[in-house]
Design a protein around this motif. Structure first.
Motif, PDB file in Angstrom:
ATOM      1  N   ALA A  27     -12.916 -12.999  80.474  1.00 31.53           N
ATOM      2  CA  ALA A  27     -12.911 -12.230  79.230  1.00 31.53           C
ATOM      3  C   ALA A  27     -13.837 -12.864  78.199  1.00 31.53           C
ATOM      4  O   ALA A  27     -14.306 -14.001  78.348  1.00 31.53           O
ATOM      5  N   VAL A  28     -14.110 -12.125  77.122  1.00 32.09           N
ATOM      6  CA  VAL A  28     -14.802 -12.693  75.972  1.00 32.09           C
ATOM      7  C   VAL A  28     -14.044 -13.936  75.513  1.00 32.09           C
ATOM      8  O   VAL A  28     -12.803 -13.940  75.457  1.00 32.09           O
ATOM      9  N   ALA A  29     -14.773 -14.988  75.208  1.00 30.61           N
ATOM     10  CA  ALA A  29     -14.151 -16.267  74.858  1.00 30.61           C
ATOM     11  C   ALA A  29     -13.140 -16.096  73.722  1.00 30.61           C
ATOM     12  O   ALA A  29     -13.452 -15.520  72.676  1.00 30.61           O
ATOM     13  N   GLY A  30     -11.915 -16.581  73.960  1.00 33.89           N
ATOM     14  CA  GLY A  30     -10.868 -16.542  72.937  1.00 33.89           C
ATOM     15  C   GLY A  30     -10.170 -15.208  72.774  1.00 33.89           C
ATOM     16  O   GLY A  30      -9.322 -15.056  71.898  1.00 33.89           O
ATOM     17  N   ALA A  31     -10.495 -14.224  73.637  1.00 33.17           N
ATOM     18  CA  ALA A  31      -9.960 -12.875  73.438  1.00 33.17           C
ATOM     19  C   ALA A  31      -8.465 -12.788  73.747  1.00 33.17           C
ATOM     20  O   ALA A  31      -7.716 -12.130  73.013  1.00 33.17           O
ATOM     21  N   TRP A  32      -8.001 -13.427  74.833  1.00 32.22           N
ATOM     22  CA  TRP A  32      -6.614 -13.240  75.234  1.00 32.22           C
ATOM     23  C   TRP A  32      -5.603 -13.823  74.240  1.00 32.22           C
ATOM     24  O   TRP A  32      -4.588 -13.172  73.948  1.00 32.22           O
ATOM     25  N   PRO A  33      -5.807 -15.004  73.661  1.00 31.32           N
ATOM     26  CA  PRO A  33      -4.867 -15.463  72.627  1.00 31.32           C
ATOM     27  C   PRO A  33      -4.785 -14.498  71.442  1.00 31.32           C
ATOM     28  O   PRO A  33      -3.691 -14.229  70.925  1.00 31.32           O
ATOM     29  N   VAL A  34      -5.942 -13.968  71.037  1.00 36.01           N
ATOM     30  CA  VAL A  34      -5.943 -12.999  69.932  1.00 36.01           C
ATOM     31  C   VAL A  34      -5.222 -11.730  70.352  1.00 36.01           C
ATOM     32  O   VAL A  34      -4.419 -11.164  69.588  1.00 36.01           O
ATOM     33  N   PHE A  35      -5.469 -11.262  71.559  1.00 39.49           N
ATOM     34  CA  PHE A  35      -4.844 -10.046  72.068  1.00 39.49           C
ATOM     35  C   PHE A  35      -3.320 -10.196  72.117  1.00 39.49           C
ATOM     36  O   PHE A  35      -2.578  -9.312  71.668  1.00 39.49           O
ATOM     37  N   ARG A  36      -2.849 -11.309  72.642  1.00 37.80           N
ATOM     38  CA  ARG A  36      -1.405 -11.529  72.719  1.00 37.80           C
ATOM     39  C   ARG A  36      -0.779 -11.600  71.329  1.00 37.80           C
ATOM     40  O   ARG A  36       0.318 -11.055  71.102  1.00 37.80           O
ATOM     41  N   ALA A  37      -1.477 -12.222  70.389  1.00 40.09           N
ATOM     42  CA  ALA A  37      -0.958 -12.318  69.023  1.00 40.09           C
ATOM     43  C   ALA A  37      -0.883 -10.944  68.367  1.00 40.09           C
ATOM     44  O   ALA A  37       0.080 -10.632  67.652  1.00 40.09           O
ATOM     45  N   GLU A  38      -1.885 -10.106  68.606  1.00 38.31           N
ATOM     46  CA  GLU A  38      -1.874  -8.754  68.044  1.00 38.31           C
ATOM     47  C   GLU A  38      -0.695  -7.951  68.572  1.00 38.31           C
ATOM     48  O   GLU A  38       0.001  -7.265  67.802  1.00 38.31           O
ATOM     49  N   LEU A  39      -0.458  -8.010  69.863  1.00 35.02           N
ATOM     50  CA  LEU A  39       0.631  -7.227  70.443  1.00 35.02           C
ATOM     51  C   LEU A  39       2.001  -7.774  70.046  1.00 35.02           C
ATOM     52  O   LEU A  39       2.969  -7.006  69.930  1.00 35.02           O
ATOM     53  N   ALA A  40       2.072  -9.078  69.813  1.00 40.48           N
ATOM     54  CA  ALA A  40       3.337  -9.649  69.348  1.00 40.48           C
ATOM     55  C   ALA A  40       3.628  -9.246  67.907  1.00 40.48           C
ATOM     56  O   ALA A  40       4.774  -8.968  67.541  1.00 40.48           O
ATOM     57  N   ALA A  41       2.582  -9.195  67.077  1.00 40.15           N
ATOM     58  CA  ALA A  41       2.771  -8.838  65.669  1.00 40.15           C
ATOM     59  C   ALA A  41       3.053  -7.349  65.501  1.00 40.15           C
ATOM     60  O   ALA A  41       3.855  -6.954  64.645  1.00 40.15           O
ATOM     61  N   HIS A  42       2.402  -6.527  66.286  1.00 43.17           N
ATOM     62  CA  HIS A  42       2.579  -5.061  66.194  1.00 43.17           C
ATOM     63  C   HIS A  42       2.718  -4.497  67.600  1.00 43.17           C
ATOM     64  O   HIS A  42       1.765  -3.943  68.161  1.00 43.17           O
TER      65      HIS A  42
END
Length: 484
Positions: free
Chosen positions: A423-438
């Motif tokens: 994936a794009v570097a750093g994408a999965w931590p950001v993705f998981r955080a987005e889905l956890a927040a909303h």
């Protein structure tokens, strides 16, 4: 057969013809531009690029920040253009953007006509303008009729060469910058522009400084208006894995051959004069050949060979054909025009009658999404068709609008370079955080057995098993609703 040089003649027209030249030619070009773009208005979307841009524009209109909460591997000019048109005309239809695409093609035709007229005379100007517009539809309609990035590159690159031919180096640099800010490959036109600058004596410090300032300052301005670090990452440094085609060599080669063959048919009126002149005359048009070579390099960049990439070849090819027809017998010009008209008719019919399989699927998926969610709900569509968000009028649950950014899947490539670690570097931590927040109210797995399916992605598989249950299926796409 005349064995003449293709070097510019700077022909001078009679005063009466000068006064009536553009009033006669412009309406003809405008009518032809409208005719050749007519199929673009017969369906709401042509390809996922339009869908991506439409979703981005809506997100920007609702407070999104480019390269932060709204991301793509592209410069900002076209997303801003879509956002501006949505602000003026609403976001329910792409028709206003399609009108801009018509104007972009018309402007390109006018610039090519002006360029050819200055070099080879009035007849050459008419030839260039009238040959370009039929050739501009000579691709798969999904590539030729969409209001995508390459369409808006064309007037920028044509303007860069038009300005360079007149030694307006600062303006040429600005046009190069606009081409880059439309799509990175637009910067390829800088090579022939610099060559013209050096050849014309503008290679002195003053000429090159004006060219450089014109090319660099708008790009720096765009970076500062958005986010400099994000701009650099998403437009330059963050796309290394995207260019790899390991494991998909045959797929890539097949697409390259297919789209090259389609373009050859669409340009059947242009290619024979150029090939014929190669045998009988000195070219005298090194800047045009350099422009064509740089554009070919832009098509090769990334090794994806999507059909719309080939649009960048058309302006220099049209001018090379015009130069060839300038020294060939008049019957060659008639044959080129008639052949172009016949090929254009074929591609227009294809555009009007082409099947709409993927669009129909996206529309059915959007209908199911709208039925199962409320207008304020966020949804996640795990697939490569972001237009579903726009068609359903639902907000994405993540800044990553396709599975491609999270798996490196693109254009059918299904080799070993697909998966979470690619994936794009750093994408999965950001993705998981987005889905956890909303947490999205609905997740749609639209992978349909492809190599980015959830069962191959541990993070997505855990998310689905922990909080979602299967509630339906649409054409092989599986719907998962959040469990309260």
């Amino acid at each position: 057969m005349r064995a003449e040089s293709l070097a510019p003649t700077r022909s001078v027209s009679a005063p009466g013809e000068k006064r009536g030249y553009w009033p006669r030619l412009l309406p003809l070009l405008a009518g032809l531009a409208c005719l050749t773009r007519a199929p673009s208005f017969v369906r709401p979307l042509w390809n996922p690029d339009e869908g991506y841009l439409a979703v981005q524009a809506r997100m920007l209109a609702h407070g999104g920040e480019l390269y932060e909460t709204v991301v793509d591997r592209k410069p900002p000019l076209v997303p801003w253009l879509y956002e501006g048109m949505f602000a003026v005309a609403g976001s329910e239809s792409l028709a206003p953007v399609r009108v801009l695409a018509v104007l972009a093609h018309l402007l390109t035709a006018v610039l090519l006509a002006s360029h050819a007229r200055r070099r080879w005379g009035d007849r050459a100007g008419r030839t260039a303008g009238l040959l370009y517009l039929p050739a501009s539809v000579g691709l798969n309609p999904e590539d030729a009729q969409a209001a995508g990035f390459e369409v808006f590159i064309l007037p920028c690159t044509a303007a860069a060469m038009w300005c360079a031919d007149r030694r307006h180096w600062g303006a040429a640099g600005v046009a190069v910058a606009c081409a880059f800010l439309t799509k990175q490959t637009g910067a390829a036109v800088l090579l022939p522009v610099m060559w013209l600058c050096i050849r014309a004596g503008g290679g002195s410090r003053g000429g090159l400084l004006r060219l450089g300032a014109g090319a660099v300052l708008p790009v720096l301005g765009a970076a500062l208006v958005t986010d400099p670090a994000g701009f650099l990452f998403w437009t330059v440094t963050g796309s290394g894995a995207y260019a790899s085609f390991t494991g998909s060599e045959l797929h890539v080669l097949g697409r390259a051959l297919a789209n090259t063959a389609i373009l050859a048919v669409g340009c059947a009126g242009l290619i024979p004069p150029v090939v014929r002149v190669l045998r009988i005359a000195r070219t005298g048009a090194a800047d045009l050949w350099l422009w064509y070579a740089a554009s070919a390099g832009a098509v090769l960049a990334g090794f994806h060979f999507f059909g719309h990439y080939y649009l960048q070849l058309l302006p220099p090819l049209v001018l090379l054909a015009t130069a060839a027809l300038h020294i060939l017998p008049p019957e060659r010009l008639i044959a080129a025009v008639l052949t172009s008209a016949c090929c254009c008719t074929l591609f227009l019919a294809w555009g009007l009658l082409a099947p709409r399989t993927e669009l129909a699927h996206a529309q059915r998926l959007a209908d199911a999404t709208a039925r199962r969610t409320d207008p304020g709900d966020r949804v996640l569509i795990w697939g490569m068709h972001p237009e579903t968000y726009w068609l359903a009028d639902r907000a994405p649950a993540s800044r990553y609008l396709t599975a491609g950014l999270l798996t490196n899947y693109s254009g059918g490539r299904n080799g070993p370079q697909v998966g979470e670690k690619h994936a794009v570097a750093g994408a999965w931590p950001v993705f998981r955080a987005e889905l956890a927040a909303h947490p999205p109210a609905l997740i749609i797995d639209d992978s349909r057995g492809k190599s980015y399916a959830p069962e191959r992605l541990p993070s997505l598989r855990r998310l689905l098993s922990a909080g979602y249950e299967e509630v339906g299926e649409v054409d092989g796409a599986v719907l998962y609703a959040r469990v309260d």
